[in-house]
Design an enzyme around this catalytic site. Structure first.
Site, mmCIF file in Angstrom:
data_model
loop_
_atom_site.group_PDB
_atom_site.id
_atom_site.type_symbol
_atom_site.label_atom_id
_atom_site.label_comp_id
_atom_site.label_asym_id
_atom_site.label_seq_id
_atom_site.Cartn_x
_atom_site.Cartn_y
_atom_site.Cartn_z
ATOM 1 N N ASP A 155 -0.699 -5.532 0.090
ATOM 2 C CA ASP A 155 -1.977 -5.714 -0.593
ATOM 3 C C ASP A 155 -1.892 -6.982 -1.421
ATOM 4 O O ASP A 155 -0.806 -7.363 -1.863
ATOM 5 C CB ASP A 155 -2.262 -4.516 -1.517
ATOM 6 C CG ASP A 155 -2.862 -3.335 -0.763
ATOM 7 O OD1 ASP A 155 -3.546 -3.556 0.256
ATOM 8 O OD2 ASP A 155 -2.632 -2.191 -1.185
ATOM 9 N N CYS A 207 0.855 -1.183 0.000
ATOM 10 C CA CYS A 207 0.000 0.000 0.000
ATOM 11 C C CYS A 207 0.900 1.246 0.000
ATOM 12 O O CYS A 207 1.819 1.347 0.824
ATOM 13 C CB CYS A 207 -0.886 -0.014 1.239
ATOM 14 S SG CYS A 207 -1.854 1.500 1.434
#
Lengths: 116, 116, 116, 116, 116, 116, 116, 116, 116, 116
Positions: free
Chosen positions: A41, A34
């Protein structure tokens, strides 16, 4: 020497360039960071294309997707960058990249970009 | 200061230690490295336990699982290490850890270990 | 200061405005009140759009949807209001909002509205 | 006067107390607040029991679950409190309460508590 | 030298022999020949075991299953032979082998054998 | 006075008549009688429409569907009558009614009618 | 004499050439060899076509697909070769061949080619 | 004379009383009335039993279930009454009746009763 | 006199010929004989049509499908014959017949024919 | 000479009689006649057993199940007869036969019988 992540995508010759046909690849094995928090992520990536003179070689695709493991980026940006890199590497007649992200803040996000 | 991966698991007091009850946590967001090739592996992790005096705090669990992102290890070893660390941190009455790995060499592998 | 529900939706710059591409967000975490009885209603919200110059920032979207928690409104009205607010905030090239409501009176209801 | 959320659970007489039988109720319509951040949490609640002299009246159960809408509490605590309140209200021969929570921090959590 | 099919199964040391835990492997990539007609048969193979001092190495398992590609055998016989070979190679505390065959003559067949 | 089955469908004002949008309602709670044998038939009813000046009020829709409980009619006729009554009540821009019937004589039947 | 794998596809007369209609055949029983490593690959093959004067006889199709068992070829090449052979054998008005391959390197690949 | 709903359940001789075996019947075609509001309720009924000297004849079971169409009763009461009637009619060695009700007030309810 | 299989399909008057609407019937209860081996084949039959002046009566459809039980025919021929017979009987505005056959030789076959 | 339906079940020698293991066969291709109306009934048959000295040969099982095509019998009776015939033919250590019948009169029926 073991395989390494790389931004280079290998093009191989399309054995049937006289026909428009579809190739679809998908993998749940995509992870990046992220850009705001640095936390991981996770996404499934789906690529479909009509090749022109080249196909993307699958092992190089695997190593290419691996190369995002320690990079940050917004979902929308990542998707367009993958599409741009693939288009630059194999110049397909048509291509679509979809990224389908695991839930953050209770929200499930999917981004889909196409060329041309 | 942003969150960082860590091997420390935070224990919080169980508000109902007088009752045997089950807590189950699962996440598809686990990735580590193959100890032989250095390439990424991906797994879903499922944890279930009957707490005694402590619960595992969920944010610390997330950071703990993140800490494997750049470590290598065999599937069987990873599973037992996660179980050992959780048992050391919260001393549950019973606990089971399951890891369910994405396909390698055409084979799908699941490892399940329990305490005691 | 902890996060608060808000009607403000944050727009961020679209990094690839030269390409028409799709962004799809969905969440089962929407609840509001029935305008007739005051009792809670629950819905899954699905948003899809082609951005122009802006993207909707996901955390602000979460806080925006939270802001309906203590508001009343008919299913059809809620759906159109969410669409209107999102269009006002980010002026997308195209957008669709779908709300999918849990059963009331034995009837399952879905409302779908699009711009333009 | 419209219905209101309430902590009172209504017991009604079991018409067949001479037989051990099972009653199972589940609803995806449960929401409360995170005790740390104040943000909404969502869960499916599953209740199963063998009644003794009383059944729980379904409308009062709905209003009871509604009463958590603006309360904070850890997942484990909420589950045990629902179980305790139901046991206090209808004194079942056996009862299990399961709460199944929407994903937070990439982790899906389920809590299951039983009486006796 | 590229990999070759082989009947040799490689045993690797179990890193946690002090604990009884389960390893489960399954693959849809099994094919052999019908002993009566010589035509190909296809099956999914599922192996689960509790290791003692050894684990089966996954790549050798893949090559072992490949070795049946040009062999004939009845479903029941194949299943027991796979079990016997695995037991001989790693001497597990418990093991089960299941073969799940694609339809022949309108009939779907599954064979399951366990040791001990 | 308790609710009663009724052929009257209540129209309520569409709060957003300036936009074409979709409303979809479905319910498995429809039963009527076979016109030949008098035995019960069961169907799921699905209604979708684009409202003009009016929406159908959901409680009145429930009571309307209830009104068929003791009426007989062929599947094809029932479907068209429901469509005709809804069109008469709210004059939608477009509407489709689907009835999906439980099996009779080993045959599963679905009827779909649209206006205009 | 038992059946043998063969590249010959048998054409039989279409009993209804005056009508355009669809025939769809699919089978999970396709295996060939990787042209780079020699290891087995597995795919589901889906064929759909509108016949002209001929149908493909199903037993010869089975023997034809079997003939790839010991051949190597890239996924994209295999798909186009199957399509070319079928078109040569029965000259359909339209035909599509899809191959859906089991996962290699974490990536699932599908190839789809059509005539004309 | 057409069939009529009836509370009489027809018993037929069990052709194999020397063996304990299971018979399971289920139907989604059960509807009765809410004892409080008079509105229709809908349930799936599942019956399983080990017959002794008698089987329940299926057509009479259909007519029996039909007989509840205009009767009111709580879910728990209905379930036990169906079980009692079936036990009285065919005296099975073991029997279980499950009723699975469509959602009311957002809550899905299942009742399960067994004999002996 | 009990019902008998028959090739006669009964037409009944369409109560709403002024509207184009769809009727869809499907059944898994179709069996015939292989024209080459005489062994049974099994299929699900799906019929959909827009009626003109007539509907097909469902009981006669059941008896008509039964009439193939002891007849042989290729999948493609059967499908077109069913379509021809239905078109002859009720002259629909549009009709499609799909037959979906259980696996033979590892291959699953579906045939779809439409009028006009 | 083509295959014919037959009541004879062929036993073949169990290659591993020293081990208790399971064989499971299932097929949706069973049809017989209703003993009351003469109309076709359809079922899926599931057979599972632990062989002793013999296995049932699969082709003979197919021909045996075919032999019921023109016979009438109640669901419960059919199931027990299939079990009795299989037990007589191969004397298994344990065997279960399940028949799962398509819907009649809105009721779905399953019968399960075991030996010993």
């Amino acid at each position: 020497m073991p395989s390494q992540p790389t931004k280079e995508l290998l093009a191989v010759a399309n054995p049937h360039p006289g026909r428009n046909y579809d190739v679809r690849c998908d993998t749940p094995e995509f992870t990046c960071l992220c850009p705001l928090t640095g936390q991981p992520d996770f996404a499934t990536v789906r690529i479909s294309y009509v090749p022109d003179q080249s196909l993307v070689e699958l092992k190089s695709l695997k190593l290419y997707l691996w190369s995002y493991r320690n990079e940050g980026g917004f979902h929308e940006d990542m998707t367009n960058r993958i599409l741009d890199d693939l288009v630059a590497a194999i110049a397909p007649r048509r291509m679509t990249v979809v990224t389908d992200w695991l839930i953050r803040g209770g929200i499930h996000t999917v981004v889909e970009a196409s060329h041309p």
